[in-house]
Design an enzyme around this catalytic site. Structure first.
Site, PDB file in Angstrom:
ATOM      1  N   LEU A  16      26.014  17.263  -9.587  1.00 45.54           N
ATOM      2  CA  LEU A  16      26.985  16.398  -8.899  1.00 45.54           C
ATOM      3  C   LEU A  16      28.266  17.168  -8.543  1.00 45.54           C
ATOM      4  O   LEU A  16      29.301  16.576  -8.259  1.00 45.54           O
ATOM      5  CB  LEU A  16      27.326  15.177  -9.762  1.00 45.54           C
ATOM      6  CG  LEU A  16      26.154  14.260 -10.110  1.00 45.54           C
ATOM      7  CD1 LEU A  16      26.614  13.122 -11.018  1.00 45.54           C
ATOM      8  CD2 LEU A  16      25.488  13.683  -8.863  1.00 45.54           C
ATOM      9  N   SER A  17      28.175  18.482  -8.567  1.00 47.93           N
ATOM     10  CA  SER A  17      29.283  19.346  -8.097  1.00 47.93           C
ATOM     11  C   SER A  17      30.557  19.215  -8.902  1.00 47.93           C
ATOM     12  O   SER A  17      31.658  19.090  -8.339  1.00 47.93           O
ATOM     13  CB  SER A  17      29.613  19.057  -6.628  1.00 47.93           C
ATOM     14  OG  SER A  17      28.504  19.280  -5.854  1.00 47.93           O
ATOM     15  N   SER A  18      30.428  19.288 -10.211  1.00 50.81           N
ATOM     16  CA  SER A  18      31.652  19.267 -11.016  1.00 50.81           C
ATOM     17  C   SER A  18      32.518  20.483 -10.691  1.00 50.81           C
ATOM     18  O   SER A  18      33.743  20.389 -10.658  1.00 50.81           O
ATOM     19  CB  SER A  18      31.311  19.211 -12.500  1.00 50.81           C
ATOM     20  OG  SER A  18      30.553  20.332 -12.859  1.00 50.81           O
ATOM     21  N   ASP A  58      29.201  21.329  -1.169  1.00 51.38           N
ATOM     22  CA  ASP A  58      29.868  20.656  -2.291  1.00 51.38           C
ATOM     23  C   ASP A  58      31.375  20.594  -2.093  1.00 51.38           C
ATOM     24  O   ASP A  58      32.003  19.547  -2.276  1.00 51.38           O
ATOM     25  CB  ASP A  58      29.558  21.385  -3.607  1.00 51.38           C
ATOM     26  CG  ASP A  58      28.070  21.473  -3.864  1.00 51.38           C
ATOM     27  OD1 ASP A  58      27.304  20.805  -3.148  1.00 51.38           O
ATOM     28  OD2 ASP A  58      27.678  22.209  -4.778  1.00 51.38           O
ATOM     29  N   TYR A  83      19.497  30.344  -8.305  1.00 52.86           N
ATOM     30  CA  TYR A  83      20.070  29.895  -7.027  1.00 52.86           C
ATOM     31  C   TYR A  83      20.223  31.087  -6.073  1.00 52.86           C
ATOM     32  O   TYR A  83      19.801  31.049  -4.918  1.00 52.86           O
ATOM     33  CB  TYR A  83      21.429  29.226  -7.281  1.00 52.86           C
ATOM     34  CG  TYR A  83      22.063  28.645  -6.042  1.00 52.86           C
ATOM     35  CD1 TYR A  83      21.871  27.314  -5.705  1.00 52.86           C
ATOM     36  CD2 TYR A  83      22.834  29.431  -5.192  1.00 52.86           C
ATOM     37  CE1 TYR A  83      22.438  26.781  -4.559  1.00 52.86           C
ATOM     38  CE2 TYR A  83      23.403  28.910  -4.052  1.00 52.86           C
ATOM     39  CZ  TYR A  83      23.199  27.586  -3.742  1.00 52.86           C
ATOM     40  OH  TYR A  83      23.759  27.059  -2.606  1.00 52.86           O
TER      41      TYR A  83
HETATM   42  C1  GLA Z   1      24.456  23.610  -4.939  1.00 53.37           C
HETATM   43  C2  GLA Z   1      25.325  24.428  -3.980  1.00 53.37           C
HETATM   44  C3  GLA Z   1      25.338  23.832  -2.584  1.00 53.37           C
HETATM   45  C4  GLA Z   1      23.930  23.530  -2.079  1.00 53.37           C
HETATM   46  C5  GLA Z   1      23.127  22.781  -3.135  1.00 53.37           C
HETATM   47  C6  GLA Z   1      21.698  22.604  -2.734  1.00 53.37           C
HETATM   48  O1  GLA Z   1      25.030  22.363  -5.155  1.00 53.37           O
HETATM   49  O2  GLA Z   1      26.640  24.531  -4.468  1.00 53.37           O
HETATM   50  O3  GLA Z   1      26.024  24.679  -1.695  1.00 53.37           O
HETATM   51  O4  GLA Z   1      23.292  24.701  -1.690  1.00 53.37           O
HETATM   52  O5  GLA Z   1      23.161  23.435  -4.392  1.00 53.37           O
HETATM   53  O6  GLA Z   1      21.600  21.827  -1.582  1.00 53.37           O
END
Ligand code: GLA
Length: 391
Positions: free
Chosen positions: A131-133, A178, A227
């Site tokens: 969730l992009s903390s 994000d 990643y």
């Molecule tokens: C992470 C990365 C994003 C994106 C997602 C996958 O959240 O920070 O930039 O690549 O994975 O969609």
């Protein structure tokens, strides 16, 4: 206690006065377009109602003293120690501090002032949950430094500098999604971003639909390495496909038909990764028209297809995410369910008919716990505004 009161109290106790300011920057959920942002594709996230809250005042000197309430730790850094990734006493910065320090570094690279802060922050975006903390931490600090300096910049610029911090300072080769969602979120709206041109628009959430987030409570380690490998595989695919398609710059430029023609020439793993991206971009290309037409059924099917593709082709899922998505997809009222964000653990995003949300959430929690033994956290989220100064 409200998290804003909590962080204000911690600031007060630490520094002996009330903070001059309070900033908030949200996490995000992504509905469609996963692992396509760094391939110049389209993404459809929304900022959520969970956020990082940052209480701050200017410091007298250029040293920043920063308390992370969630870790019960503090660090000291200054523009001189930033390139070394150390504190002022020479000890290495802990991992959590690389995000704020990275923002200071990125501002320095852009020749923008980032003066010393006294600050404390806390977040109710669960860490490592997809969730992009981390983006929410970066965007909160962007607001802080903008507030105390004589520069301002558009939200997209703040997002880009946050991404630079994460790519070049923290060392995760993430795309722009994000930071964009955290910086540019709009109350009650989905965000549709073209990751190549950076043009974006908002789309209303379909009526009578809830976005339900289901946290598997499973966190994977070493995800940044995986990643970065996925991203490298995409770049390798472009390099190889160029032999037949010399004009392509990114996988965005490869149609599904062309991909099918030339995929056989790629090593198997590279081909799987690239197929996910090419097909996912084709799916996310349909999102706007489907939502406009109110065709939630088909939109939800695309979410389900996305999950399969992330599981089998991109290989960023895990057993618990698969269980969570499978149970959700079998429940009444669920249009679509899939892992959201980078993967390897964390949360699923579910599109659910509003009047069935309560029952859906209960059955999902029960089913998931029975199969895995983990107690999940399931909540309806509201699309919220992006990073902002509250006080
Ligand atoms: C992470 C990365 C994003 C994106 C997602 C996958 O959240 O920070 O930039 O690549 O994975 O969609």
């Amino acid at each position: 206690m409200k998290i804003t009161d909590h962080i204000t109290n911690i600031f007060q106790e630490k520094f002996g006065s009330a903070p001059a300011h309070l900033a908030r920057a949200p996490g995000r959920v992504n509905l469609l377009g996963e692992h396509v942002d760094y391939n110049d594709g389209f993404v459809l996230p929304a900022a959520i109602d969970r956020a990082t809250y940052l209480a701050f005042s200017p410091a007298d000197a250029d040293q920043t003293q920063l308390v992370a309430a969630d870790f019960k730790q503090e660090v000291f850094f200054s523009p001189q120690t930033i390139p070394l990734k150390t504190q002022t006493d020479g000890s290495p910065l802990p991992e959590w501090a690389l995000y704020p320090a990275g923002v200071m570094w990125a501002l320095g690279e852009a020749h923008l002032e980032a003066r010393g802060l006294r600050a404390a922050y806390a977040s109710d975006v669960p860490r490592g949950s997809g969730l992009s903390s981390s983006a929410s931490v970066e965007m909160a600090f962007m607001i802080a430094w903008q507030t105390l300096s004589d520069w301002t910049m558009p939200s997209m610029q703040r997002a880009l500098l946050g991404q630079k911090a994460e790519n070049q300072y923290v060392g995760v080769n993430c795309g722009i999604m994000d930071q964009f969602a955290s910086a540019c979120g709009v109350d009650n709206r989905l965000l549709l971003l073209d990751c190549r041109s950076l043009e974006w628009k908002t789309i209303p959430l379909p009526e009578n639909i809830s976005i339900v987030i289901a946290d598997t409570k499973v966190r994977r380690k070493l995800t940044s390495g995986e990643y970065n490998k996925r991203r490298a595989a995409c770049e390798e695919a472009v390099r190889l496909l160029k032999q037949d398609l010399p004009d392509i710059k990114a996988l965005r430029d490869v149609s599904v038909e062309d991909f099918n023609r030339f995929a056989g020439k790629l090593p198997e793993e590279v081909s799987k990764r690239a197929r996910h991206v090419v097909e996912e971009i084709a799916r996310s290309n349909q999102a706007e028209a489907l939502l406009e037409a109110g065709n939630i059924q088909r939109f939800g099917e695309l979410m389900n297809e996305c999950h399969v593709s992330l599981r089998d082709l991109y290989e960023v899922s895990c057993p618990e995410l698969n269980t969570m998505a499978r149970i959700a997809q079998s429940l009444d009222g669920c249009y679509g369910a899939r892992l959201t964000g980078g993967g390897f653990g964390g949360c699923t995003a579910n599109l659910v008919a509003r009047e069935q949300t309560e029952e859906f959430s209960q059955s999902l929690a029960k089913g998931y716990q029975a199969e895995t033994g983990y107690q999940p956290e399931i909540y309806i989220t509201r699309a919220s505004n992006g990073a902002e100064l509250l006080k």
